[in-house]
Design an enzyme around this catalytic site. Structure first.
Site, PDB file in Angstrom:
ATOM      1  N   CYS A 547       0.834  -1.206   0.000  1.00  0.00           N
ATOM      2  CA  CYS A 547       0.000   0.000   0.000  1.00  0.00           C
ATOM      3  C   CYS A 547       0.866   1.252   0.000  1.00  0.00           C
ATOM      4  O   CYS A 547       0.391   2.346  -0.262  1.00  0.00           O
ATOM      5  CB  CYS A 547      -0.956  -0.001   1.183  1.00  0.00           C
ATOM      6  SG  CYS A 547      -0.167   0.043   2.782  1.00  0.00           S
ATOM      7  N   GLU A 590      -2.143   1.228  -4.659  1.00  0.00           N
ATOM      8  CA  GLU A 590      -1.661  -0.098  -4.252  1.00  0.00           C
ATOM      9  C   GLU A 590      -0.766  -0.650  -5.364  1.00  0.00           C
ATOM     10  O   GLU A 590      -1.063  -0.467  -6.557  1.00  0.00           O
ATOM     11  CB  GLU A 590      -2.850  -1.032  -4.044  1.00  0.00           C
ATOM     12  CG  GLU A 590      -2.595  -2.132  -3.063  1.00  0.00           C
ATOM     13  CD  GLU A 590      -2.994  -1.796  -1.639  1.00  0.00           C
ATOM     14  OE1 GLU A 590      -2.853  -2.678  -0.778  1.00  0.00           O
ATOM     15  OE2 GLU A 590      -3.425  -0.667  -1.370  1.00  0.00           O
TER      16      GLU A 590
END
Length: 615
Positions: A547, A590
C-alpha cells in the site's frame, strides 16, 4: 495492507484519529531543526508550563519516555535505525529523524524500555561512529504554542493573519476539506491514473538501481531488463482503475469536535493537523469519497450527540467526552457505527443511561432510519496502552458484526478487523493476485497479514491448503468464521505477529509447491519475516501487495540482495508489477509485485543466450 487497526493502514486521508502532541509522522524530514525543544520554546515553557501539561495527564504519551541519539552515521534512514535498535533487542514506539542531521529522537512505551535503550546504545560503535544517548525533553503542545504565538503577535500590534485586503477570499469549507482528504478531486480521473502509474515507474526504476548495488550477480540480467522496460527492473502492466471513483470508501474515521463553521459538536474530517495547531472539523456532506450511507449515519449521530449534555473532547484541555465516530458500510446495506467517548469521572450509572438513550434513539427514535445495524460504544479515557485495539468495544444495539460480499463470497467484519476500504477495487486487486500466483490443486498458499482472510479465502478453492497469519485476534476470529461461512475446510489461521509466527510455520511446511502472498501495513514486513522467506528455498514465488511501495523498498531490496551470513538462501528477483487504484481522488495507490526465486543455473544460461543473440 492499507489499514491494520484504525488507520490504516494505508496513507489514509480520511482518518481523523486524534493526533496528540507526541504524534509527528515517524519519518518526517520537514522539521529540520536542531532540537526538539528550541530555545524560544524553552523560554516559553519557563513562563508558561501549561505548554507541557499534557505529559502530566494519565493518558498514554510516549513523550515522557523519549531519548535523543546523537552522532549517527551519515545518511541514516528510518529503517536503518529501526533495524539497528531491533538488533539490540529494542522496540521503539516512534522514531523521528531530521533530514541530513546526525541525530534522532526515539520514544518508547515505558520507562523500562527507555532505560534499557540508554544502557545498550550509549557508547556503541555503529559504522565507525560512537553513539551517545541522553534523555530528551517532550514537545510543547502545538495548539497551546500556536495560541501563545498569536497572542504575542496581537500584543505586538501584528495581526495574527497574514492575509491582506488585496488577497483573494478564502475558499469555501467544502473546497478546503476536499483539498485535505481528496487532494485530486478536481483532476480528471485519467490524469490521476497517469500520475499514480508514474509513481510506480519511479519505484521500479529505483529498485533496479538498488538491486544492482546489493547483488552484482544480477547485473547482466538487470542490464537487459532496464533496456527493455524503461530503466525498470521488470515490466509494469497498465494500471487497473477503481470500478467506482466516488463514494467508494466502506470505512471512515471521523473526529468529533467544534466545526470550522463555529458549530459545536460537529462530526467530520479535521481541516488541519493538531501539530499545526488546528482541531476544527468539516462535515463529510460534500466530500466525494464517502458513501451516502455513511453520510446518513454521521448526520443522525451528530443530531443525537447534540441532544446530549456532554461536550466534545478537547485534546488541548483534556476535558470533554465525545471523541470519534468510525463508520463502516457494506454492499449488503449494513452499517456499523463505533463511537469513542472519554468517560472522565462519570459514574457507571450515568454511562449506562447514556448508552440506553443511544440505543433508544437508534432503534426507536429519530435515528431508527439511519441504517445502523451494529452500534458500539468505546470508552477511551485514561488509557495506558498506545493501541486502540486494546480498547474493548461495548455492543449497544444490533448485531455484533456486519457482513460484506466480495468475489461472490461472504465475509464477517468486526469493529477492529481489517478489510480493504474499497470493496470493488479490492476485487480487482485480489483477482490479479490469484492470476499472478499461478496456483493449482497441489499449491499451498501462505497469506501473511491476512486480516479477515479475504485473499486466502478467495483463492482456497483453487489450492490444496491456505494458511493465514494475522496479529489482530478479532480479525482471526472473523477469518475462521468466514472460512466456515464459505464452506471451506482447507483453510487455517494463526494469531500472532508475522515475525513470531511465520518462521515456524514455514519451517514446518514440506510441500514443494508454496506461494506466499504478503499484504503488510504501511511500514512493510519485519526483517525476521524477510529472512525466513529467504531461508525457505522451497518457497519459489512471492506476491507482495504494497500500500506504500516507497516504504516497502527495504523489503524489496532484502528479498533481492546477494546471500550473506545474515541473509541466507537464494535471492528473489522482480518478475512483473502492476498498480491498482484503491483510492481515487488521492495520490495513494496499491502496488502488486511478483517476485520469483533466482535459479542461478538457469540465470547463467539465460545470460549466455542473451550475449550470443546480442539482445
Amino acid at each position: 495492507m492499507a489499514e491494520v487497526s484504525s488507520s490504516p493502514a494505508l496513507p489514509d486521508t480520511t482518518s481523523s484519529k486524534e493526533e496528540k502532541p507526541e504524534d509527528p509522522p515517524q519519518d518526517s524530514t520537514s522539521d529540520a531543526v536542531k532540537s526538539d525543544v528550541p530555545a524560544e520554546a524553552e523560554s516559553e515553557a519557563a513562563s508558561d508550563p501549561s505548554l507541557y501539561r499534557y505529559i502530566k495527564e494519565d493518558l498514554f504519551t510516549s513523550e515522557i519516555y523519549k531519548v535523543e541519539i546523537r552522532n549517527l552515521p551519515k545518511f541514516t534512514g528510518f529503517n536503518d535505525l529501526k533495524k539497528f535498535l531491533a538488533k539490540h533487542g529494542l522496540n521503539p514506539h516512534k522514531i523521528k529523524l531530521f533530514g541530513k542531521q546526525t541525530f534522532a529522537f526515539v520514544t518508547f512505551k515505558n520507562e523500562e524500555e527507555r532505560d534499557k535503550a540508554m544502557k545498550l546504545v550509549h557508547g556503541v560503535q555503529w559504522k565507525g561512529q560512537v553513539l551517545t544517548v541522553k534523555l530528551a525533553k517532550p514537545k510543547a503542545d502545538p495548539i497551546l504554542r500556536k495560541r501563545k504565538q498569536e497572542e504575542g503577535e496581537g500584543a505586538g500590534g501584528q495581526p495574527p493573519s497574514k492575509r491582506t485586503e488585496g488577497d483573494e477570499e478564502e475558499d469555501p469549507l467544502s473546497v478546503q476539506i476536499a483539498n485535505v482528504v481528496t487532494p485530486l478531486w478536481n483532476v480528471p480521473y485519467e490524469e490521476q491514473l497517469r500520475r499514480k502509474e508514474q509513481e510506480v515507474v519511479a519505484v521500479l526504476q529505483r529498485l533496479a538501481k538498488e538491486i544492482g548495488s546489493v547483488n552484482k550477480a544480477m547485473l547482466p540480467w538487470l542490464f537487459a531488463q532496464k533496456g527493455k522496460f524503461n530503466k525498470m527492473c521488470c515490466p509494469l502492466e497498465d494500471i487497473r482503475p477503481s470500478p467506482t471513483q466516488t463514494e467508494y470508501r466502506n470505512k471512515c474515521e471521523f473526529l468529533i469536535s467544534v466545526g470550522a463553521d463555529g458549530e459545536d459538536k460537529t462530526i467530520g474530517f479535521r481541516l488541519g493537523k493538531y501539530k499545526g495547531g488546528s482541531c476544527a472539523v468539516v462535515g463529510p456532506a460534500e466530500t466525494s469519497h464517502v458513501s451516502a450511507e455513511a453520510k446518513r449515519v454521521v448526520s443522525e449521530f451528530q443530531k443525537f450527540i447534540r441532544t446530549t449534555s456532554y461536550s466534545v473532547y478537547s485534546p488541548e484541555t483534556y476535558e470533554g467526552h465525545w471523541k470519534q465516530l468510525t463508520v463502516r458500510t457494506t454492499r449488503t446495506k449494513q452499517a456499523m457505527a463505533v463511537v469513542f467517548f472519554n468517560p472522565q469521572k462519570l459514574e457507571e450509572e450515568e454511562l449506562g443511561a447514556l448508552k440506553s438513550s443511544m440505543r433508544k434513539y437508534f432503534t426507536e427514535g429519530e435515528g431508527k432510519d439511519s441504517g445502523v445495524t451494529s452500534l458500539y460504544f468505546v470508552r477511551e479515557g485514561q488509557r495506558t496502552s498506545p493501541s486502540p485495539e486494546d480498547l474493548p468495544c461495548e455492543l449497544v444495539a444490533g448485531e455484533n458484526c456486519i457482513q460484506e460480499e466480495l468475489l461472490g463470497l461472504q465475509f464477517r467484519i468486526s469493529p477492529h478487523s481489517f478489510f480493504q476500504v474499497n470493496t470493488g477495487a479490492a476485487e480487482v486487486l485480489y483477482s490479479a493476485v490469484g492470476e499472478w500466483a499461478q496456483l493449482d490443486q497441489d499449491s499451498t498458499v501462505l497469506d501473511v497479514c491476512c486480516g479477515t482472510g479475504t485473499i486466502g479465502i478467495s483463492l482456497a478453492k483453487r489450492v490444496k491448503k491456505v494458511i493465514g497469519i494475522e496479529m489482530c485476534q478479532e480479525a482471526v476470529e472473523d477469518a475462521k468464521v468466514n472460512a466456515k461461512l464459505n464452506g471451506l475446510s482447507n483453510v487455517e489461521f494463526h494469531c500472532g505477529k508475522a515475525e513470531d509466527v511465520f518462521p515456524n510455520i514455514l519451517n514446518a511446511l514440506v510441500s514443494p509447491n508454496i506461494t506466499a502472498i504478503v499484504d503488510p501495513p504501511r511500514a512493510g514486513l519485519h526483517s525476521k519475516v524477510i529472512l525466513a522467506i529467504r531461508r525457505a528455498e522451497h518457497l519459489k514465488r512471492l506476491v507482495y501487495v504494497a500500500c506504500n511501495a516507497k516504504a516497502a523498498m527495504n523489503n524489496f531490496i532484502d528479498l533481492c540482495r546477494a546471500p550473506s551470513n545474515r541473509v541466507r538462501g537464494a535471492p528473489f528477483r522482480p518478475v512483473r508489477a502492476m498498480a491498482v487504484d484503491l483510492f481515487p481522488q488521492t495520490m495513494h495507490v496499491e502496488m502488486l509485485l511478483l517476485l520469483e526465486r533466482v535459479d542461478y543455473d538457469s540465470q547463467q544460461q539465460e545470460t549466455s543466450k542473451q550475449e550470443e543473440t546480442g539482445s
